[in-house]
Design an enzyme around this catalytic site. Structure first.
Site, PDB file in Angstrom:
ATOM      1  N   ARG A  98     -74.731 -49.096  10.507  1.00 33.19           N
ATOM      2  CA  ARG A  98     -74.104 -50.400  11.212  1.00 33.19           C
ATOM      3  C   ARG A  98     -73.729 -49.751  12.529  1.00 33.19           C
ATOM      4  O   ARG A  98     -74.283 -50.396  13.589  1.00 33.19           O
ATOM      5  CB  ARG A  98     -73.087 -50.869  10.894  1.00 33.19           C
ATOM      6  CG  ARG A  98     -73.195 -51.613   9.356  1.00 33.19           C
ATOM      7  CD  ARG A  98     -71.821 -52.078   8.564  1.00 33.19           C
ATOM      8  NE  ARG A  98     -71.498 -53.416   9.529  1.00 33.19           N
ATOM      9  CZ  ARG A  98     -70.389 -53.807   9.569  1.00 33.19           C
ATOM     10  NH1 ARG A  98     -69.404 -53.401   8.518  1.00 33.19           N
ATOM     11  NH2 ARG A  98     -69.991 -54.871  10.277  1.00 33.19           N
TER      12      ARG A  98
ATOM     13  N   CYS B 263     -63.543 -51.036  14.138  1.00 30.08           N
ATOM     14  CA  CYS B 263     -64.357 -51.099  13.103  1.00 30.08           C
ATOM     15  C   CYS B 263     -65.162 -52.297  12.925  1.00 30.08           C
ATOM     16  O   CYS B 263     -65.559 -52.784  14.012  1.00 30.08           O
ATOM     17  CB  CYS B 263     -63.755 -50.878  11.674  1.00 30.08           C
ATOM     18  SG  CYS B 263     -62.502 -52.100  11.360  1.00 30.08           S
TER      19      CYS B 263
END
Length: 278
Positions: free
Chosen positions: A175, A233
């Site tokens: 990601r 995050c």
């Protein structure tokens, strides 16, 4: 005050005259809800806290798990029995992310003594401790939030910190690199951030690595006690776990709560891809 506690040490503390308050914060991204798991069995005396509704505001432009309204958070914590002078231990199903979110919020809001059960509920049962289905009648707590005890980053702060210090991206490497993005509008990372997946802070059974090994891991990424360190995050949950791991390693760190879910929702903010810092 240590940030984590072992199951055996928790057993001992629960036998004391003034035991810590237990918060069950079982949650996982995409469900199922944690409340049924709590009702099926939890640590004796534990009170259930819902991450999505009590430890976060509704999702929106500020991200998928923005900071909760302070008055609502205070009411939820007092309902659970949180008081200023009583120790708190949070636990979850073993991943540690949800418990760390509760730890971070309470510490940020000024509670002096909050820890996470290392290894979560599986660690408790692994040492032979029993679960119960009895729900406690928690006495109302007196906790009054006083925000600012832990550092907090907004989007612009995170961008600046990535240039002058160390901004850790706690998501999975793919990601960060922008190879996949299953949740948010676009893949990639904040320019200047360093990839540091949260899952590398723990062993296969969900226990934190020893403090010295965590310190070595973070030092290799540039995150040391003397550096200015921030973490983000996807939505501010696994990053709280990273801030907790950094605390175990003796490295203070700020949390960007909005994280990638906020950053990527603004088409005017830059996005970097690939494996390199930048």
């Amino acid at each position: 005050m240590h940030a984590i506690i072992t199951a055996s040490d928790l057993m001992s503390e629960l036998a004391e005259e003034q035991p810590p308050l237990l918060l069950d914060v079982r949650w996982q991204l995409g469900g199922p809800p944690g409340r049924p798991a709590y009702e099926a069995g939890h640590l004796p005396g534990a009170v259930y806290v819902d991450l999505d509704t009590e430890l976060a505001a509704p999702p929106g432009k500020a991200g998928r798990h923005p900071l909760p309204d302070l008055s609502a958070f205070a009411a939820a914590m007092r309902r659970a029995g949180v008081s200023q002078d009583r120790r708190v231990v949070a636990y979850d199903g073993g991943q540690g992310w949800a418990a760390a979110r509760a730890w971070w919020l309470l510490r940020w809001a000024g509670h002096p003594s909050v820890r996470v059960l290392d290894g979560g509920l599986p660690a408790w049962t692994a040492v032979g401790s029993a679960l119960t289905t009895d729900e406690p009648d928690a006495a109302e707590g007196d906790f009054v939030p006083r925000p600012g005890a832990l550092p907090l980053l907004e989007a612009d702060d995170a961008a600046a910190l990535a240039r002058r210090g160390v901004l850790l991206d706690a998501r999975a490497g793919e990601r960060y690199r922008g190879e996949v993005e299953p949740i948010d509008p676009v893949g990639g990372h904040i320019p200047g951030a360093v990839s540091a997946p949260t899952v590398e802070n723990v062993t296969a059974d969900g226990h934190f690595l020893p403090a010295d090994r965590l310190a070595e891991r973070f030092a290799a990424l540039g995150a040391t006690e003397d550096a200015e360190v921030g973490v983000y995050c996807g939505s501010g949950v696994s990053a709280a776990h990273q801030v907790l791991a950094l605390a175990v390693a003796g490295v203070p760190a700020a949390l960007y709560v909005g994280s990638w879910s906020e950053w990527s929702s603004d088409g005017g903010r830059p996005v970097a891809t690939g494996p390199e810092r930048g």
